[in-house]
Design a protein around this motif. Structure first.
Motif, PDB file in Angstrom:
ATOM      1  N   MET A  52       0.835  -1.168   0.000  1.00 13.58           N
ATOM      2  CA  MET A  52       0.000   0.000   0.000  1.00 13.58           C
ATOM      3  C   MET A  52       0.890   1.245   0.000  1.00 13.58           C
ATOM      4  O   MET A  52       1.822   1.333   0.785  1.00 13.58           O
ATOM      5  CB  MET A  52      -0.906  -0.026   1.223  1.00 13.58           C
ATOM      6  N   ARG A  53       0.624   2.182  -0.895  1.00 17.18           N
ATOM      7  CA  ARG A  53       1.412   3.410  -0.976  1.00 17.18           C
ATOM      8  C   ARG A  53       0.964   4.406   0.073  1.00 17.18           C
ATOM      9  O   ARG A  53      -0.213   4.523   0.356  1.00 17.18           O
ATOM     10  CB  ARG A  53       1.258   4.056  -2.348  1.00 17.18           C
ATOM     11  N   LYS A  54       1.932   5.119   0.609  1.00 17.90           N
ATOM     12  CA  LYS A  54       1.613   6.189   1.547  1.00 17.90           C
ATOM     13  C   LYS A  54       1.340   7.463   0.773  1.00 17.90           C
ATOM     14  O   LYS A  54       1.952   7.712  -0.264  1.00 17.90           O
ATOM     15  CB  LYS A  54       2.768   6.406   2.506  1.00 17.90           C
ATOM     16  N   GLU A  55       0.436   8.251   1.263  1.00 17.85           N
ATOM     17  CA  GLU A  55       0.106   9.507   0.612  1.00 17.85           C
ATOM     18  C   GLU A  55       1.232  10.517   0.844  1.00 17.85           C
ATOM     19  O   GLU A  55       1.730  10.660   1.960  1.00 17.85           O
ATOM     20  CB  GLU A  55      -1.200  10.058   1.176  1.00 17.85           C
ATOM     21  N   VAL A  56       1.626  11.205  -0.202  1.00  9.03           N
ATOM     22  CA  VAL A  56       2.694  12.199  -0.121  1.00  9.03           C
ATOM     23  C   VAL A  56       2.066  13.584  -0.053  1.00  9.03           C
ATOM     24  O   VAL A  56       1.234  13.938  -0.879  1.00  9.03           O
ATOM     25  CB  VAL A  56       3.635  12.108  -1.345  1.00  9.03           C
ATOM     26  N   ILE A  57       2.469  14.360   0.940  1.00  9.27           N
ATOM     27  CA  ILE A  57       1.970  15.727   1.074  1.00  9.27           C
ATOM     28  C   ILE A  57       2.821  16.627   0.186  1.00  9.27           C
ATOM     29  O   ILE A  57       4.043  16.652   0.299  1.00  9.27           O
ATOM     30  CB  ILE A  57       2.027  16.182   2.541  1.00  9.27           C
ATOM     31  N   ARG A  58       2.208  17.365  -0.688  1.00  9.23           N
ATOM     32  CA  ARG A  58       2.930  18.187  -1.660  1.00  9.23           C
ATOM     33  C   ARG A  58       3.340  19.557  -1.123  1.00  9.23           C
ATOM     34  O   ARG A  58       4.233  20.174  -1.651  1.00  9.23           O
ATOM     35  CB  ARG A  58       2.072  18.384  -2.915  1.00  9.23           C
ATOM     36  N   LYS A  59       2.668  20.059  -0.108  1.00  7.12           N
ATOM     37  CA  LYS A  59       2.971  21.395   0.407  1.00  7.12           C
ATOM     38  C   LYS A  59       3.794  21.273   1.682  1.00  7.12           C
ATOM     39  O   LYS A  59       3.417  20.560   2.607  1.00  7.12           O
ATOM     40  CB  LYS A  59       1.686  22.165   0.688  1.00  7.12           C
ATOM     41  N   TYR A  60       4.889  21.980   1.718  1.00  8.60           N
ATOM     42  CA  TYR A  60       5.761  21.983   2.878  1.00  8.60           C
ATOM     43  C   TYR A  60       5.983  23.418   3.331  1.00  8.60           C
ATOM     44  O   TYR A  60       5.874  24.350   2.557  1.00  8.60           O
ATOM     45  CB  TYR A  60       7.125  21.375   2.540  1.00  8.60           C
ATOM     46  N   THR A  61       6.332  23.579   4.602  1.00  8.80           N
ATOM     47  CA  THR A  61       6.661  24.884   5.158  1.00  8.80           C
ATOM     48  C   THR A  61       8.102  24.839   5.648  1.00  8.80           C
ATOM     49  O   THR A  61       8.454  23.964   6.440  1.00  8.80           O
ATOM     50  CB  THR A  61       5.730  25.219   6.341  1.00  8.80           C
ATOM     51  N   GLN A  62       8.905  25.754   5.162  1.00  5.05           N
ATOM     52  CA  GLN A  62      10.295  25.809   5.596  1.00  5.05           C
ATOM     53  C   GLN A  62      10.340  26.500   6.952  1.00  5.05           C
ATOM     54  O   GLN A  62       9.864  27.621   7.112  1.00  5.05           O
ATOM     55  CB  GLN A  62      11.142  26.573   4.591  1.00  5.05           C
ATOM     56  N   ILE A  63      10.901  25.808   7.946  1.00  7.20           N
ATOM     57  CA  ILE A  63      10.959  26.373   9.287  1.00  7.20           C
ATOM     58  C   ILE A  63      12.358  26.841   9.661  1.00  7.20           C
ATOM     59  O   ILE A  63      12.535  27.459  10.699  1.00  7.20           O
ATOM     60  CB  ILE A  63      10.434  25.371  10.334  1.00  7.20           C
ATOM     61  N   GLY A  64      13.343  26.554   8.824  1.00  2.84           N
ATOM     62  CA  GLY A  64      14.688  27.007   9.134  1.00  2.84           C
ATOM     63  C   GLY A  64      15.700  26.550   8.118  1.00  2.84           C
ATOM     64  O   GLY A  64      15.426  25.687   7.284  1.00  2.84           O
ATOM     65  N   TYR A  65      16.849  27.169   8.191  1.00  2.47           N
ATOM     66  CA  TYR A  65      17.981  26.768   7.362  1.00  2.47           C
ATOM     67  C   TYR A  65      19.253  27.236   8.050  1.00  2.47           C
ATOM     68  O   TYR A  65      19.242  28.187   8.827  1.00  2.47           O
ATOM     69  CB  TYR A  65      17.884  27.352   5.954  1.00  2.47           C
TER      70      TYR A  65
END
Length: 47
Positions: free
Chosen positions: A1-14
């Motif tokens: 079973m494939r896991k759902e991939v979330i397309r939107k990410y939030t950058q919290i640091g670098y």
């Protein structure tokens, strides 16, 4: 079973790990080890 991939990410640091950071980390564990070559590592953190 494939896991759902979330397309939107939030950058919290670098940050960048440079030679001074690497020496500080390594020498805290043992002063006998040396760093012979180093390239800066650029890290991006996303959630």
């Amino acid at each position: 079973m494939r896991k759902e991939v979330i397309r939107k990410y939030t950058q919290i640091g670098y940050f960048t790990l440079n030679l001074d950071d690497a020496k500080e980390y390594l020498y805290a564990k043992s002063t006998k080890r040396r760093i012979l070559s180093w390239r800066d590592i650029h890290v991006n953190v996303f959630i």
